[in-house]
Design an enzyme around this catalytic site. Sequence first.
Site, short mmCIF file in Angstrom:
data_model
loop_
_atom_site.label_atom_id
_atom_site.label_comp_id
_atom_site.label_asym_id
_atom_site.label_seq_id
_atom_site.Cartn_x
_atom_site.Cartn_y
_atom_site.Cartn_z
N THR A 1 12.01 -2.14 1.22
CA THR A 1 10.64 -2.63 1.09
C THR A 1 10.65 -4.14 0.90
OG1 THR A 1 8.57 -2.43 -0.15
CG2 THR A 1 10.61 -2.30 -1.40
N ASP B 1 8.05 6.64 -0.24
CA ASP B 1 6.67 6.76 0.22
C ASP B 1 5.88 7.48 -0.87
OD1 ASP B 1 4.60 6.22 1.91
OD2 ASP B 1 4.94 7.93 3.23
N TYR C 1 -4.13 2.79 -5.54
CA TYR C 1 -5.23 3.55 -6.13
C TYR C 1 -5.14 3.65 -7.66
CZ TYR C 1 -5.83 5.21 -1.30
OH TYR C 1 -6.02 5.29 0.06
#
Length: 291
Positions: free
Chosen positions: A103, A165, A247
């Site tokens: 990442t 993920d 979120y």
Amino acid sequence: QTGGLRRKTQGRYTQRLHGKSRMKREFHVRFCESRGVKIPPATRHSRLKRTNCSAAKIYMTQLGFLKRNLSGSLRVAVFSACCSRSNINMVPAQSLPQLVLATRNTYKAGELKLLLASAPVEVIDLSAFPDAPPVDETAPDLRGNAALKALSAQKHTGLWTLGDDTGLYINALGGRPGVHSARFAGERADAKANRALVLELLTNKSDRTARFMTILALAYPEGIHYFEGRLNGRIAESSLSVRGFGYESIFIPDGASVSLAQLSRKEKNKISHRAQSAMALVSFLGKLQKG
């Protein structure tokens, strides 16, 4: 004669400093031993070889030690003693295998590095490999996407790699956004747009239960190994914080009265989906090291 006086004065000053240093070390030794950590006499005043002490630092924090309260060789001695106390093998930093996080997301990389601090690996991310190709997340589930990232990074670097993920699964939306969480409001949408869409779709919905899921995929010479973490909770009526990632500002974990983004880092790292998967990975790597 003046020079001799200066040397004599400097000698007394140096002796005085050394005396204070010895007293300070002895105080720290007694402090450590009062907390149940025995410092071997041979290491009290000697400079030890530099070692990887990340795991011991965490253990020391749990005991209530502060790094700034310890100095020099004594700090290393305490780390060593803490490692021995917690059955942690001290590994020279030069011999640690490198683990590449697949990442370039600085927030995610920073969180994973913190969670993997006690693992017997040197954790780096793709910022060390600027020419590594991007990966299209085309798999139908989190496990597939995590594997795609890990294998792509492994092919490019030749090192152990870790793909990940994460998805948010909302019951009232049939499990959406799920694997499409990062692009829920569109390919070019940002986290704010994704949160807004979720809140809009849940308007007047009584069932706001949801869960976060993280999958870590470790690509190493023996193949791929997966680690899963889950966190149950509910979706808030509105965004509760400007902090957090994805979120997190609209997700309230079970048993909490604030959003995941509002928890302290320490509180979050005890319960989060990413922390659970990382702890499983640390345990796995520890077993590999022991053979």
